[in-house]
Design an enzyme around this catalytic site. Sequence first.
Site, PDB file in Angstrom:
ATOM      1  N   ASP A   1      -1.353  -0.532   5.908  1.00 12.11           N
ATOM      2  CA  ASP A   1      -1.277  -0.191   7.172  1.00 12.11           C
ATOM      3  C   ASP A   1      -2.183  -0.976   8.183  1.00 12.11           C
ATOM      4  OD1 ASP A   1      -3.907   0.600   6.446  1.00 12.11           O
ATOM      5  OD2 ASP A   1      -3.330   2.744   6.248  1.00 12.11           O
TER       6      ASP A   1
ATOM      7  N   ASP B   1       0.709  -1.173  -0.069  1.00  7.12           N
ATOM      8  CA  ASP B   1      -0.015  -0.084   0.220  1.00  7.12           C
ATOM      9  C   ASP B   1       1.132   1.158  -0.010  1.00  7.12           C
ATOM     10  OD1 ASP B   1      -2.391   1.882   0.704  1.00  7.12           O
ATOM     11  OD2 ASP B   1      -1.449   1.939   2.570  1.00  7.12           O
TER      12      ASP B   1
ATOM     13  N   ASP C   1      -6.913  -1.760   4.360  1.00  8.00           N
ATOM     14  CA  ASP C   1      -6.024  -2.864   3.631  1.00  8.00           C
ATOM     15  C   ASP C   1      -6.520  -4.217   4.369  1.00  8.00           C
ATOM     16  OD1 ASP C   1      -4.830  -1.084   1.800  1.00  8.00           O
ATOM     17  OD2 ASP C   1      -3.272  -0.526   3.197  1.00  8.00           O
TER      18      ASP C   1
END
Length: 637
Positions: free
Chosen positions: A523, A330, A527
């Site tokens: 994080d 991410d 996600d």
Amino acid sequence: MKKKFKIAKIILALIIVIVLLCLHFTIGENELGPSNINTLIILPISLVTYLLISYNLYIKMFKKLKKGQIFDEVFLTLVATIAAFCIQEYVEALAVVVFFQIGEMFEEYALNKSRSSIKSILSLRPDVVNVIEGDEIIAKDPDEVEKDTVFLVKPGERVPLDGIIIEGNSTFDYSSMTGESIPVSLNENSEIISGVINLTSPIKVKSTKEFYNSTIAKILDVVENATNVKTNSEKFITKFSKIYTPIVCLLALLFSVIPPLFLGIDNPEVWSSWILTGASFLVVSCPCALVLSVPMAYFVGIGQASKYKVLVKGSNFLELINKADTIVFDKTGTLTKGNFEVTNVDVNEENCSYDKLSELAIYAESYSNHPIAQAIKKVKNIEVDKDSLKDYKEISGKGIIVTYQNKSLIAGNDKLLEDNGIEFNKSKNIGTIIYIAFDNEYCGSFTIKDTIKPTTKSALVELKKQGFKNTYMLSGDNALIAEEVGKECGIDHVKANLLPLDKTTILEKILAESKQNVVFVGDGVNDSPSLIMADVGISMGGIGSDAAIEASDVVIMDDDLNRIVSTKKIAKSTIYKVYQNIFFAIGVKIAILALNVLDSFFHFGLGSYIMWLAIFGDVGVTVLCTLNSIRIMLKKY
């Protein structure tokens, strides 16, 4: 006290073995009255010492027999010693149990050593919470404290529950939780996580979670259950030993009985030789080296990872990380800091100065708590007089219009300025651009970006060296910003403008195309679906979020991407040691078994020495494999 007594007992027994061994090989056959020294001195001393040193093993064996667990390493060892006594190999019988217990003691020491780093995390569990009730402070068990309870944390104490500071300000040591070496200052209304240490001043905190749901409780749960998940190697060894042990017992019985029937049924020496072969067969075939050293290697690996602020939820994830060749990131909060910063200021000098532009921007954003507004407020230290602001309007998706000093002040994107008919120079910078106009005149712009973490570039270089051939970045940001971040970090493939569900769709394709395992790093909040879907989900910088710990397989306790590099190295080292232990243990055992059988047929002259070889094949190999596992702790990662 019990441990010291056990060690003293084993040392004494070892000394007796050495003394009796000297007697046996020097004057053992010498006559003493109607018999010899072997029978009159060595036998009683060996038997008494044997009973004192092995009674706990017999208790353990009988307990297992009651549960129907017949065949294990203790059973094999004791049967072998009984057989050795029967054929008058008294010292060898005693030596087998002495060295077996030395091996067990050594393994226990190694396990305790590898547990020390994990115990350091378990010690974070708070004993009490100092709850404030009226004028009283009452010490309560953390499990009994409800949400929205106010409690006191004095200097030097660890914060027991997640919460919000409602009174006081202080400096906190976050090192045990996130690895952050610099103390962190927090004021009233600041969120605080459990596990950190208050350094300077007393504070009052209002709990936002109950203990079972707190940050520290979730970390403790991860650590306590980390070794419960078995790898394929461990499962194989467990199943292997259950089948292998009864087969070994049967073979030992056959070797002890069948050959003498054909080679000398009336010859006591033939029987003695083959019973010794069977007994040594039992000893060398003990699966201790495999059953103990393989799980130990994984346990040491998990313990070593915890030293590097990495919580691995199970040994199987070390195996999966070792085989991973694709890593997906991410962007925000993972590769970047997740904190916006002003990276460029363009001033229209015809209408404005830098100081005036900064003043206008700060006043325009004074009512906003948006991260972009917070970044602009840091440009200059100005005390805002909000009485000079009127008619504040926030235009969704565009910006802010407010009256300042009785004149129109606009702060927003290019569309907002266009809508208000203001001529301006469109910025070519990449990032979020905030344009400022005052009294219908363009004053300048601010470029705001989420900056890349200091460790990101170096970590990605190292990850590629460690075998990650493909790197991806999945971002919800616009394509220009995402491409710039990806290029700067050295990411192979960048996908932008993604919603959380879009990320899972792309991750599905990556998983289908990848030949080996895929790691996803996020994080742990937005996600979560991707963290669960990947072969290994690693949460970064999410120590304060529930999703970080619940959805991921590995939790990085700080924001340092180099922790993933360390985890990959630890996984490689652990798996390498596992295979070394398996091949070494099986290889040595097969060699000694073959030598044992060949000597019984062709009489190389090994005689009773074969039992000492068998002891090495069991205890010696186990100790060597254990030492090999401990080597994981000696390297820097």
